[in-house]
Structures are given as C-alpha cells and as structure tokens.
Scaffold this motif. Structure first.
Motif, PDB file in Angstrom:
ATOM      1  N   ALA A  60       0.825  -1.201   0.000  1.00 17.72           N
ATOM      2  CA  ALA A  60       0.000   0.000   0.000  1.00 17.72           C
ATOM      3  C   ALA A  60       0.864   1.259   0.000  1.00 17.72           C
ATOM      4  O   ALA A  60       0.549   2.246  -0.680  1.00 17.72           O
ATOM      5  N   SER A  61       1.967   1.228   0.741  1.00 17.80           N
ATOM      6  CA  SER A  61       2.865   2.384   0.787  1.00 17.80           C
ATOM      7  C   SER A  61       3.515   2.627  -0.571  1.00 17.80           C
ATOM      8  O   SER A  61       3.691   3.778  -0.991  1.00 17.80           O
TER       9      SER A  61
ATOM     10  N   ALA B 192       2.778   9.721  -5.739  1.00 17.91           N
ATOM     11  CA  ALA B 192       3.549  10.958  -5.576  1.00 17.91           C
ATOM     12  C   ALA B 192       4.563  11.129  -6.697  1.00 17.91           C
ATOM     13  O   ALA B 192       4.745  12.238  -7.228  1.00 17.91           O
ATOM     14  N   ASP B 193       5.202  10.025  -7.108  1.00 17.17           N
ATOM     15  CA  ASP B 193       6.184  10.107  -8.186  1.00 17.17           C
ATOM     16  C   ASP B 193       5.524  10.467  -9.514  1.00 17.17           C
ATOM     17  O   ASP B 193       6.066  11.263 -10.297  1.00 17.17           O
ATOM     18  N   LEU B 194       4.375   9.871  -9.779  1.00 16.22           N
ATOM     19  CA  LEU B 194       3.666  10.178 -11.020  1.00 16.22           C
ATOM     20  C   LEU B 194       3.246  11.645 -11.069  1.00 16.22           C
ATOM     21  O   LEU B 194       3.320  12.299 -12.118  1.00 16.22           O
ATOM     22  N   LEU B 195       2.806  12.151  -9.919  1.00 10.39           N
ATOM     23  CA  LEU B 195       2.379  13.548  -9.877  1.00 10.39           C
ATOM     24  C   LEU B 195       3.556  14.481 -10.135  1.00 10.39           C
ATOM     25  O   LEU B 195       3.453  15.445 -10.904  1.00 10.39           O
ATOM     26  N   VAL B 196       4.700  14.201  -9.517  1.00 13.85           N
ATOM     27  CA  VAL B 196       5.892  15.022  -9.724  1.00 13.85           C
ATOM     28  C   VAL B 196       6.372  14.903 -11.170  1.00 13.85           C
ATOM     29  O   VAL B 196       6.778  15.890 -11.795  1.00 13.85           O
TER      30      VAL B 196
ATOM     31  N   PHE C 171      -1.039  12.586 -16.111  1.00 10.68           N
ATOM     32  CA  PHE C 171      -0.205  12.073 -15.022  1.00 10.68           C
ATOM     33  C   PHE C 171      -0.816  12.381 -13.654  1.00 10.68           C
ATOM     34  O   PHE C 171      -0.657  11.603 -12.710  1.00 10.68           O
ATOM     35  N   ALA C 172      -1.510  13.499 -13.546  1.00  9.34           N
ATOM     36  CA  ALA C 172      -2.215  13.792 -12.298  1.00  9.34           C
ATOM     37  C   ALA C 172      -3.335  12.777 -12.069  1.00  9.34           C
ATOM     38  O   ALA C 172      -3.579  12.338 -10.932  1.00  9.34           O
ATOM     39  N   LEU C 173      -4.007  12.387 -13.163  1.00  2.08           N
ATOM     40  CA  LEU C 173      -5.061  11.382 -13.046  1.00  2.08           C
ATOM     41  C   LEU C 173      -4.475  10.026 -12.675  1.00  2.08           C
ATOM     42  O   LEU C 173      -5.042   9.300 -11.846  1.00  2.08           O
TER      43      LEU C 173
ATOM     44  N   ALA D 172      -3.501   5.792  -8.487  1.00  2.00           N
ATOM     45  CA  ALA D 172      -2.554   5.049  -7.652  1.00  2.00           C
ATOM     46  C   ALA D 172      -2.775   5.335  -6.175  1.00  2.00           C
ATOM     47  O   ALA D 172      -2.712   4.431  -5.332  1.00  2.00           O
ATOM     48  N   ALA D 173      -3.034   6.608  -5.848  1.00  2.00           N
ATOM     49  CA  ALA D 173      -3.294   6.962  -4.444  1.00  2.00           C
ATOM     50  C   ALA D 173      -4.581   6.305  -3.944  1.00  2.00           C
ATOM     51  O   ALA D 173      -4.632   5.827  -2.804  1.00  2.00           O
ATOM     52  N   GLN D 174      -5.607   6.270  -4.788  1.00  2.00           N
ATOM     53  CA  GLN D 174      -6.848   5.616  -4.397  1.00  2.00           C
ATOM     54  C   GLN D 174      -6.628   4.138  -4.110  1.00  2.00           C
ATOM     55  O   GLN D 174      -7.173   3.586  -3.155  1.00  2.00           O
TER      56      GLN D 174
END
Length: 511
Positions: free
Chosen positions: A290-291, A298-302, A342-344, A349-351
């Motif tokens: 999960a982590s 976070a990596d995808l967003l950056v 990438f934000a999507l 991934a966070a969900q």
C-alpha cells in the motif's frame, strides 16, 4: 472441599519436613486469603439478580455462531473532527458513528440478537440507565459515540481508559482488546491517525463480543450523557462482582471441560502464536504494498509537473537553434498538456493505496488485535488465577506443617484453634481459586472458538486485496491507453516523419 484437592494437599503436607523456617514463612504470608477477590462460600451464594436467564440446555461450552453474525452485529466508524486547543495542550476529538446491524437467528434487531446470544453463554443481563432519545452534546474534547442505543455522547481518551479497566475487572477471563497508547506531548498527525484506527478496531471488537455487549458498563459508556461518565462506570462495578461471581455456570465449569483441557490449551496457545507471527508478516508486506502505491502516486504527480514545467519554459532559443524553433514549440505545447493525465494516474494510484490500507491492512490489524488479546488472556491465566491457586496451595501446605509441628510440640489450645481456623479459611480460598481456575479454562476454550470464528476473515482480506489490484490496474491501464495517442504529436513536427512506436501486440511492427 473436593477429593482431588484434599489428596494433593495431604501428599504435599506429608512430603515436606517440619522445620521452623516453614512456620516463619507461614506467619509472613498470613494475609487474608485470595485478597482482592470475593470469596463467598459456594453454597451460600445469593443471586442479586433473580430474574436473569437460567442455564441453557446442552453443553454451553460450544459456540455455534458464524463470522457473518458477528460482523452483522455492528460496524462502528471513527473519524477525526476539528481539533480544539486547550490552555496547555491541543486536544484531538473523534467522532464514532455506528452503522447498526441486521437481525440474526430469528431475533429482531442487533441488540436483541446479542442479548440472546450472550444469555446462551450463561450470563445475566443487568439493565443499565435509560438513554435519552436525543442526548445533549457537550462542548468538550473527546469522542462522539453513536451506537445501537440510538444515542450520541462525547468521550475523552481517559474515558476509554476507565472503560477498558472496567472490562478487565468485569471480564478477567475474556479477550479484552488493548487500547492504543496515549502520547501527551508531540503527537504528530501520523500518531493521531494510527490511534484513530486503533480505537476503531477496539470499539468494533468490543461491540461484537457477546458477553461484553450486554454488560451494564458498555451501556453506560455508550448512552450516559452526564458530566462524569468515569465515576458512573466505577460505580456500576462496585456492587457487581466479576463474571465468575455472576455466571451460573461457574461452579460447574469443570463438568463441561474436556478431559485433556490442559493439552488443548497448550496446543491452542502454540497455534495462535504461529498464526499471529504469520499474520504479522502478512500485515507488514501489505503495508509495504500500500505504501508503494502511495509513493508511486507521488512520483507520477511530480513526473507530470516536471513535464508541465518543461513545456512552460519561456527561455528564448539561441540563434543557432532558430531553425528548430517550430519543433521545440510544438514539443513544449504537447508536454504542457500531459500533466493532466499524469495527475489522473497519480490519483488512481493513491486511491488504490488508500483502499488497500483500509480494506487489507486494517482488517489484518483487526485480526492481529484479536490474536494479541488471546495471547494476553493466556498470560493473565498463567500469571493470575493459576499463580494465585498455586500460591494458595503452597500456603495451605505451610499451615499443615505448622499444625503438625504444633501437635508434636504440644502448644497452647488457643493457638492450635486459631491455626485450625486459618486452615479452614485457606481451604475455602483454595476451593474458590480452583473453581476460578476451571472457569478461566472454560472461558479460554470459548475465546479460542471465537478466534476460529474470525479465521474466515482471511478470505475477506484476500478478496479485498485481489479486487483492489484488479480495479487499480484496470483504471490505470485505461488512463495509460488514453495517454498513448497524445504522444504521437511529440514526433509530428514539420521536419520529422517519426511516429510513436507500437508494441508487437498491437499487430504493427515497431519499425
């Protein structure tokens, strides 16, 4: 006094030599027998609640309900509410809300079902204070509790601590889940969130445990809206003994136990230890999975933000690169628009990570809390009633040696009579402790069955994990596929004939 106890005591008394040190040791340990525990004569017990349910038919040692019935009992959510700052400390409040349950076993309503189930174990029901339909809400830091009593009350963490102590006092031979630790200073958000989850697991395990759910302490804790619930909880246990004193089956617990109960206890304890160790490792791996999903988000967003920053760069091109200015401009325009996809992807991934934390890691923690409570119960059995029983036997042996020494030395009749009186009191204490020891084993046997009722939770956990992986990869795959055609424009400049290479699986050669 039972014959087995008398034979064991006689042998123990006759085997030891008569020495003066034994007399001194007996005098030092001449405290009231079984201190801290009520020790009425078994034949003289009076039922303070004559209207309680009589003993059920058949063998009450065996439990016959399922995991679905326990889970249907209630589902309690615990959520953080806005913090309140005190004079010196910052208080954290929790809102605890119950979703109620469903009827089972033909009994209408979850409360009636639990009451019926608890009575089938030989327990009595003590009516608690009547809950107001719309209780007042107090403006104080603590916990808001909504439960099957159709009431809501605020509770502080210290109220939970007192409630936990009352459960241990009322049910010393049952699995009482542990409370999360209290941190006075330096409680960061991670600690607060961890404690919120632990409190939710605690209240769910308590709410679904049949003997706990019908006790007056739980009713008070969940429905009393007065200013001092802690004193009310303490008062509720002053005139009522523990489960051993109020269970009609307690004097006969030995009759329902299998002959090899000690062997079964040892095997069960080892089994729980092994299961706990395995589930502990599973929980750790599930946390890492999960982590990783959250870190991936976070990596995808950056990554998307960096592409957007690259496309938004306004640094002018040098003169020698002017011939490629149109290509660079088209490339920047394309890169700028990729941050949305990438934000999507990061959101998906966070969900997935959050879902696995809630549906996989938390269920594993819930089961680990249950297993830990059984391990704690085994320790209380050995260090508590079993140790006190052995100590009472040892003290009785010393008194018998004193009696033999007094007979040999022809002591004064008064001292001999006092010693005989003490021996009789100790015999009663031993009898009570022996009954408690058997009742403790009786409860351990039932609690072990309760653990096995929770074992099918493993399939729920695995199902949640598989579904999360399938759903997460499916949603992210769709976003990746939607992103793929947009990359063609990166190679569609006026001076380039390159196109995005496709995989052989698409039926087109990468060349």
């Amino acid at each position: 006094m039972t014959g087995g106890v008398m034979d064991r005591l006689s042998a123990e008394a006759g085997a030891a030599p008569v020495v003066a040190a034994a007399e001194a040791e007996a005098d030092e340990e001449a405290d009231p027998p079984a201190a801290g525990l009520p020790t009425p004569q078994i034949s003289e017990r009076r039922d303070p609640y004559p209207n309680r349910m009589q003993m059920p038919q058949g063998n009450p040692l065996l439990l016959s309900y399922t995991l679905q019935e326990l889970l249907a009992r209630d589902t309690v959510q615990v959520e953080l509410i806005p913090e309140k700052k005190g004079l010196f400390l910052k208080h954290v409040e929790y809102e605890v809300s119950s979703q109620g349950g469903h009827s089972a076993r033909g009994v209408k309503g979850p409360a009636c079902w639990c009451l019926s189930l608890g009575r089938s174990l030989g327990h009595s029901f003590y009516p608690g204070p009547r809950s107001p339909e719309v209780p007042q809400q107090r403006d104080m830091p603590g916990f808001m509790v909504f439960f099957r009593f159709q009431s809501s009350v605020y509770r502080r963490y210290n109220d939970f601590v007192v409630f936990h102590e009352m459960l241990l006092h009322r049910f010393p031979y049952r699995m009482v889940p542990a409370l999360p630790p209290k941190r006075v200073l330096g409680a960061d958000r991670e600690f607060i969130e961890s404690r919120r989850r632990a409190l939710r697991r605690f209240i769910n395990l308590v709410a679904r445990h049949p003997p706990f759910s019908e006790d007056v302490a739980l009713r008070l804790f969940l429905s009393f809206s007065g200013p001092d619930v802690q004193n009310k909880l303490k008062e509720s246990t002053q005139c009522v003994g523990d489960e051993f004193m109020n269970c009609k089956l307690a004097p006969r617990a030995k009759d329902f136990l299998p002959a090899d109960i000690q062997t079964q206890f040892a095997v069960s304890r080892e089994l729980i230890r092994n299961i706990y160790n395995s589930f502990y490792k599973l929980r750790d791996r599930a946390e890492r999975i999960a982590s990783r999903a959250i870190d991936n988000a976070a990596d995808l967003l950056v990554f998307g933000k960096e592409l957007s920053a690259l496309g938004s760069d306004t640094t002018p091109l040098p003169s020698w690169a002017a011939l490629n200015s149109s290509t660079w401009g088209s490339l920047k325009q394309a890169l700028k628009g990729l941050s949305v996809e990438f934000a999507l992807l990061a959101d998906k991934a966070a969900q997935q990570g959050k879902q696995e934390e809630n549906d996989v890691v938390e269920k594993l923690n819930l089961f680990l809390d249950l297993l830990q409570s059984y391990k704690d119960l085994c320790e209380r059995h050995e260090k508590g009633v079993l140790h006190k029983h052995q100590r009472a036997l040892h003290k009785y042996s010393l008194m018998k040696r004193q009696m033999m020494s007094a007979a040999v030395q022809s002591r004064e009749p008064d001292s001999v009579e006092q010693l005989e009186s003490r021996i009789v009191e100790q015999e009663n204490a031993i009898q009570t402790m022996e009954l408690r020891s058997y009742f403790s084993l009786y409860c351990l046997h039932q609690e072990m069955q309760l653990v096995h009722v929770y074992l099918p939770l493993t399939s729920h956990i695995l199902g949640a994990f598989v579904n999360s992986q399938i759903q997460g990869h499916k949603e992210m795959s769709k976003v990746w596929n939607d992103l793929k055609p947009k990359l063609n424009c990166l190679f569609a400049g006026p001076n380039s004939s390159l196109t995005l290479s496709r995989s052989p699986q698409d039926g087109v050669s990468p060349h």
